[in-house]
Scaffold this motif. Structure first.
Motif, PDB file in Angstrom:
ATOM      1  N   SER A 106     -31.781 -44.236 -24.693  1.00 25.76           N
ATOM      2  CA  SER A 106     -31.418 -45.312 -25.618  1.00 25.76           C
ATOM      3  C   SER A 106     -32.573 -45.677 -26.531  1.00 25.76           C
ATOM      4  O   SER A 106     -32.375 -46.260 -27.606  1.00 25.76           O
ATOM      5  CB  SER A 106     -30.973 -46.554 -24.835  1.00 25.76           C
ATOM      6  OG  SER A 106     -31.988 -46.968 -23.930  1.00 25.76           O
ATOM      7  N   ALA A 460     -18.141 -46.734 -27.676  1.00 25.04           N
ATOM      8  CA  ALA A 460     -19.412 -47.145 -28.287  1.00 25.04           C
ATOM      9  C   ALA A 460     -19.469 -48.658 -28.427  1.00 25.04           C
ATOM     10  O   ALA A 460     -20.551 -49.245 -28.368  1.00 25.04           O
ATOM     11  CB  ALA A 460     -19.567 -46.476 -29.653  1.00 25.04           C
ATOM     12  N   ASP A 461     -18.320 -49.288 -28.585  1.00 22.59           N
ATOM     13  CA  ASP A 461     -18.294 -50.739 -28.733  1.00 22.59           C
ATOM     14  C   ASP A 461     -18.687 -51.441 -27.436  1.00 22.59           C
ATOM     15  O   ASP A 461     -19.428 -52.431 -27.452  1.00 22.59           O
ATOM     16  CB  ASP A 461     -16.894 -51.181 -29.174  1.00 22.59           C
ATOM     17  CG  ASP A 461     -16.439 -50.450 -30.423  1.00 22.59           C
ATOM     18  OD1 ASP A 461     -16.949 -50.769 -31.511  1.00 22.59           O
ATOM     19  OD2 ASP A 461     -15.612 -49.534 -30.291  1.00 22.59           O
ATOM     20  N   SER A 464     -22.504 -50.724 -26.818  1.00 22.81           N
ATOM     21  CA  SER A 464     -23.392 -51.471 -27.701  1.00 22.81           C
ATOM     22  C   SER A 464     -23.341 -52.969 -27.461  1.00 22.81           C
ATOM     23  O   SER A 464     -24.171 -53.711 -27.977  1.00 22.81           O
ATOM     24  CB  SER A 464     -23.027 -51.193 -29.160  1.00 22.81           C
ATOM     25  OG  SER A 464     -21.751 -51.739 -29.462  1.00 22.81           O
ATOM     26  N   ARG A 480     -25.450 -47.143 -20.733  1.00 23.38           N
ATOM     27  CA  ARG A 480     -26.128 -47.833 -21.831  1.00 23.38           C
ATOM     28  C   ARG A 480     -27.539 -47.260 -22.044  1.00 23.38           C
ATOM     29  O   ARG A 480     -28.025 -47.200 -23.167  1.00 23.38           O
ATOM     30  CB  ARG A 480     -26.177 -49.335 -21.559  1.00 23.38           C
ATOM     31  CG  ARG A 480     -24.848 -50.025 -21.860  1.00 23.38           C
ATOM     32  CD  ARG A 480     -24.862 -51.503 -21.620  1.00 23.38           C
ATOM     33  NE  ARG A 480     -23.655 -52.111 -22.208  1.00 23.38           N
ATOM     34  CZ  ARG A 480     -23.164 -53.286 -21.852  1.00 23.38           C
ATOM     35  NH1 ARG A 480     -23.761 -54.010 -20.908  1.00 23.38           N
ATOM     36  NH2 ARG A 480     -22.091 -53.759 -22.452  1.00 23.38           N
ATOM     37  N   PHE A 483     -27.237 -44.346 -24.285  1.00 19.65           N
ATOM     38  CA  PHE A 483     -26.533 -44.583 -25.548  1.00 19.65           C
ATOM     39  C   PHE A 483     -27.502 -44.840 -26.693  1.00 19.65           C
ATOM     40  O   PHE A 483     -28.301 -45.779 -26.660  1.00 19.65           O
ATOM     41  CB  PHE A 483     -25.586 -45.783 -25.392  1.00 19.65           C
ATOM     42  CG  PHE A 483     -24.801 -46.105 -26.631  1.00 19.65           C
ATOM     43  CD1 PHE A 483     -23.833 -45.238 -27.086  1.00 19.65           C
ATOM     44  CD2 PHE A 483     -25.033 -47.284 -27.329  1.00 19.65           C
ATOM     45  CE1 PHE A 483     -23.099 -45.535 -28.235  1.00 19.65           C
ATOM     46  CE2 PHE A 483     -24.306 -47.589 -28.471  1.00 19.65           C
ATOM     47  CZ  PHE A 483     -23.336 -46.709 -28.922  1.00 19.65           C
ATOM     48  N   PRO A 485     -26.929 -45.253 -30.681  1.00 24.20           N
ATOM     49  CA  PRO A 485     -25.783 -45.387 -31.591  1.00 24.20           C
ATOM     50  C   PRO A 485     -25.663 -44.319 -32.657  1.00 24.20           C
ATOM     51  O   PRO A 485     -24.553 -43.831 -32.939  1.00 24.20           O
ATOM     52  CB  PRO A 485     -26.002 -46.774 -32.213  1.00 24.20           C
ATOM     53  CG  PRO A 485     -26.768 -47.535 -31.183  1.00 24.20           C
ATOM     54  CD  PRO A 485     -27.676 -46.519 -30.551  1.00 24.20           C
ATOM     55  N   SER A 488     -24.830 -40.879 -30.351  1.00 24.01           N
ATOM     56  CA  SER A 488     -23.926 -40.807 -29.207  1.00 24.01           C
ATOM     57  C   SER A 488     -22.461 -40.671 -29.632  1.00 24.01           C
ATOM     58  O   SER A 488     -22.081 -41.075 -30.738  1.00 24.01           O
ATOM     59  CB  SER A 488     -24.089 -42.055 -28.336  1.00 24.01           C
ATOM     60  OG  SER A 488     -25.338 -42.063 -27.699  1.00 24.01           O
TER      61      SER A 488
END
Length: 571
Positions: A106, A460-461, A464, A480, A483, A485, A488
């Motif tokens: 991340s 993704a929502d 994030s 997470r 992840f 953004p 991913s």
């Protein structure tokens, strides 16, 4: 706690007293600078040794067979028995990047070995660099693709050291390019890897325009073909391998060539070129890498003066052997018995070149592996274990995404790519047709959740934090950590435990957040490390901060790992 008896231990303890305490600020670790120890007190060399796909149980399963380097590390080192890769997507590139940068994907951005580049509209490889070229040493041309750490978003321990000790030197080597590149960080002196097309170790123009003379000499020697004629024979008598069950296993390799010995020289003109491609699938790839590391240690004079250096080595063939034959195979056992011997030579060379009390070595892995699922089911160990071939997986995913997009009156082209763990969607095109990105992802996720091999879907929502995580599993935090953004997938899938979605119909793989993929060794050995076994849970992200404390340098403010130095230097 016992009083410190040696200077190196004294400064290690002093760092804890002189440095301000680590504090949590907005969920990020802020580490204040320690006082740099006296030059004579800190190790002259730090070695990070990553064994690709090394499950934690390999240290105990074959313990009675080890008499060399692995035995010495286990007997004289500090071993954390509950060490894990702490992110969800357990692949080579992110595993090496996390160990070297002390951050999760991340932060460092290397989420998998490859991902879909939305801007370029094509797959991106973790070590890709279109502006770099491969630098070789002989008449053979190397692979055409350039390599560099351009995709790595965070500095690694070698970068920390070079910033704070400008005369320090940092070198990395592995059979795999992505392993060497991710370990080396953003600005090592050199990163090397093996290139079968070039028949030797190469680098890229990112690190320098030509190879040093000693690398040219190493590649010109015949050592690369040392095992060509004799093939891969058993290291010991057949009875020694009884603990690994049958050697003839239809679910290994190609289902035919599953038994030791494995020959390479079939008498054909192309046999030698074929061997160069086959080398990675044998223990001899790592034998060669460790020999290269020893030559580099000597020729580059690493650890030769008071300015500390870092040597990063990854044994990539461990992963290839595991993929082809599985972690419970005769080949895996033979590999680790051989590695025990290779590391005995390597440690002796460190002792001779640097001095036994002048270096610290950390041993870890980038991920583990699931046992071959068909064997698990056949033996009754895990009756629900199963394999989903990549072709079947992609066909089913395509069907489910199609159902979602059709219901939203969107064209099938909304599906941009299917990766090993999720899907990328053309959210811009959907939005242009009046469908919000979050609604598209939710609809696709709902359909993917219907697949019988999927345990959980994470959009993704949710990852994030833009959408509520109601109903998310205990694996949410791990996902997470994986992840990033910009790279991913829009929708990720967690497969059911003991389910393997694999490219090949035989062998095994990794990539899940389950224990068989995350449980790896974390072991420290060398100057002032006390031999012990520790039950404290730790992560591979803790390796670099620990080595940094030994070196007396400060990690960046935002890292995910912590130093374990006080735990491994006290009795």
């Amino acid at each position: 706690m016992c009083a410190a008896k040696h200077s190196a231990l004294s400064w290690t303890l002093a760092l804890g007293l002189l440095a301000a305490c680590t504090r949590e600020s907005g969920g990020q670790s802020t580490v204040h600078a320690p006082e740099v120890p006296e030059a004579a007190a800190r190790p002259r060399l730090v070695v990070l040794l990553v064994i690709d796909q090394m499950r934690a149980d390999y240290l105990s399963r074959y313990a009675d067979l080890y008499t060399g380097g692995l035995a010495r590390l286990r007997q004289q080192g500090a071993l954390f028995e509950e060490a894990h890769v702490q992110h969800a997507l357990t692949f080579t590139a992110p595993g090496h990047a996390s160990a070297s940068t002390a951050t999760h994907p991340s932060r460092h951005g290397v989420i998998e070995n490859e991902w879909y580049d939305r801007d370029a509209r094509k797959k991106a490889y973790a070590a890709d660099d279109k502006d770099a070229r491969i630098v070789t040493s002989g008449p053979r041309a190397g692979s055409p693709d350039g390599r560099s750490p351009e995709q790595l978003m965070r500095p690694a321990i070698g970068d920390w050291l070079k910033e704070q000790v400008p005369k320090a030197r940092v070198f990395s080597v592995a059979f795999k390019d992505r392993a060497s590149v991710m370990m080396g960080g953003q600005h090592p002196d050199r990163a090397y890897w093996f290139d079968a097309a070039a028949a030797g170790y190469v680098s890229s123009s990112w690190y320098g325009e030509s190879l040093p003379a000693w690398v040219v000499d190493f590649n010109s020697e015949t050592r690369v073909f040392r095992r060509f004629a004799e093939g891969w024979q058993r290291l010991r008598d057949a009875a020694t391998y009884a603990r690994s069950g049958a050697d003839k296993v239809e679910f290994e390799a190609d289902g035919v060539h599953t038994e030791l010995p494995h020959g390479f020289d079939d008498g054909t003109p192309q046999a030698r070129d074929s061997f160069l491609k086959e080398l990675q699938w044998t223990p001899f790839g790592d034998e060669l890498t460790l020999a290269f590391a020893q030559r580099m240690l000597k020729e580059e004079q690493l650890g030769a003066d008071a300015d500390p250096d870092i040597l990063l080595v990854s044994c990539s063939s461990a992963d290839y052997v595991g993929h082809r034959y599985g972690p419970m195979s005769h080949e895996a056992q033979d590999y680790y018995m051989r590695l025990d011997g290779y590391l005995d030579v390597f440690l002796r060379e460190l002792d001779a070149q640097v001095g036994a009390g002048n270096y610290v070595l950390a041993l870890t892995a980038d991920h583990g592996a699931i046992p071959i699922p068909e064997l698990l089911a056949q033996s009754g160990q895990q009756k629900d274990a199963r394999r989903v071939t990549m072709a079947d997986y992609k066909a089913q995913v395509t069907r489910q995404v199609g159902a979602a997009t059709q219901a939203l009156n969107l064209p099938p082209e909304i599906l941009l790519d299917i990766g090993e763990t999720g899907v990328w969607l053309d959210v811009a095109a959907a939005e242009a047709k009046g469908v919000r990105p979050d609604l598209l992802r939710a609809a696709v996720g709902k359909e993917l959740a219907k697949l019988d091999f999927v345990a959980e879907v994470l959009t993704a929502d949710v990852l994030s934090g833009a959408a509520p995580d109601t109903g998310a599993s205990e694996f949410l935090e791990r996902y997470r950590r994986s992840f990033f953004p910009a790279r991913s997938p829009d929708v990720l899938m967690r497969f059911k435990e003991w389910t393997l979605a694999a490219t090949f119909p035989k062998g095994t793989s990794h990539g899940s957040p389950y224990r068989y993929d995350t449980h790896v060794p974390v072991l420290f050995f060398g100057a002032q490390v006390v031999a012990k076994t520790l039950a404290e849970p730790v992560g591979t992200v803790d390796v670099a901060p620990t080595l940094a404390e030994f070196l007396g340098i400060t990690p960046p403010a935002q890292v995910d790992g912590r130093s374990l130095a006080s735990l491994v230097t006290t009795r």
